[in-house]
Design a protein around this motif. Structure first.
Motif, PDB file in Angstrom:
ATOM      1  N   GLN A   2      -3.134  76.593  54.069  1.00 21.16           N
ATOM      2  CA  GLN A   2      -3.893  77.821  54.279  1.00 21.16           C
ATOM      3  C   GLN A   2      -3.071  79.054  53.916  1.00 21.16           C
ATOM      4  OE1 GLN A   2      -7.132  77.889  54.833  1.00 21.16           O
ATOM      5  NE2 GLN A   2      -7.056  80.095  54.596  1.00 21.16           N
ATOM      6  N   ILE A   5      -3.016  79.401  50.128  1.00 20.67           N
ATOM      7  CA  ILE A   5      -4.294  79.918  49.637  1.00 20.67           C
ATOM      8  C   ILE A   5      -4.391  81.415  49.891  1.00 20.67           C
ATOM      9  CG2 ILE A   5      -6.802  79.843  50.018  1.00 20.67           C
ATOM     10  CD1 ILE A   5      -6.432  76.779  50.435  1.00 20.67           C
ATOM     11  N   GLN A   6      -3.939  81.855  51.062  1.00 21.96           N
ATOM     12  CA  GLN A   6      -3.941  83.292  51.359  1.00 21.96           C
ATOM     13  C   GLN A   6      -3.005  84.049  50.416  1.00 21.96           C
ATOM     14  OE1 GLN A   6      -5.972  85.029  53.597  1.00 21.96           O
ATOM     15  NE2 GLN A   6      -5.165  86.687  52.354  1.00 21.96           N
ATOM     16  N   ARG A  39      -4.725  74.793  43.590  1.00 20.99           N
ATOM     17  CA  ARG A  39      -5.620  74.171  44.584  1.00 20.99           C
ATOM     18  C   ARG A  39      -5.680  72.659  44.384  1.00 20.99           C
ATOM     19  NH1 ARG A  39      -8.551  78.031  47.447  1.00 20.99           N
ATOM     20  NH2 ARG A  39      -8.471  80.090  46.477  1.00 20.99           N
ATOM     21  N   ARG A  78      -5.134  65.466  52.507  1.00 24.13           N
ATOM     22  CA  ARG A  78      -3.920  66.071  53.071  1.00 24.13           C
ATOM     23  C   ARG A  78      -2.783  65.086  53.340  1.00 24.13           C
ATOM     24  NH1 ARG A  78      -5.155  70.322  51.242  1.00 24.13           N
ATOM     25  NH2 ARG A  78      -6.533  71.769  52.240  1.00 24.13           N
TER      26      ARG A  78
END
Length: 153
Positions: A2, A5-6, A39, A78
């Motif tokens: 996360q 991605i941020q 990604r 994951r």
């Protein structure tokens, strides 16, 4: 994942602001492609598929190199579980000497593995640095077998 991605979104925003100040500094196509590819690296199912494809390609091409086998029942988006490969980092010169590694042969095998990936298979490890190459200690009588790791890109 996360946080990464941020960070990618933050980079996109910053580069969009930069492009508004000077159209010649519009890197949006580059960052768009980068974000799409990164990604993919976050999905270990893709990496497992890449590993299998490269392993089969190397075997078919008779190139002496190891790509670890994955454990399909334990591969998710994951999680990636694969064989443990006995070996040491290719940059460990003391162990290269200790195990009598033929450095030229090791390099020939690494180069042949990447060449067949790029020029024959069309799928390849896009992150070929020494941290992703081990020297196997598990092949009897042949101390110069590379272990190739990290097929996320």
């Amino acid at each position: 994942a996360q946080l990464m991605i941020q960070d990618m979104e933050n980079l996109r925003v910053i580069l969009n602001l930069l492009a508004k100040t000077d159209p010649d500094l519009d890197f949006s196509p580059v960052i768009r492609e980068y974000n799409e590819e990164v990604r993919k690296e976050l999905d270990f199912r893709i990496e497992a598929n890449n590993m299998e494809e490269v392993r089969n390609l190397l075997k078919k091409s008779k190139i002496q190199a190891i790509v670890p086998e994955t454990v399909p029942d334990f591969v998710t988006e994951r999680v990636l579980v694969m064989d443990f490969c006995e070996g040491f980092p290719a940059r460990d010169t003391e162990r290269l000497d200790k195990y009598n590694v033929d450095r030229e042969l090791l390099l020939e095998r690494v180069c042949a593995a990447w060449a067949v990936q790029m020029h024959v298979g069309g799928v390849f490890n896009a992150d070929p640095h020494l941290g992703n190459i081990l020297v196997s200690t598990a092949v009897p009588g042949d101390p110069s077998v590379p272990v190739l790791l990290d097929f996320g890109l």
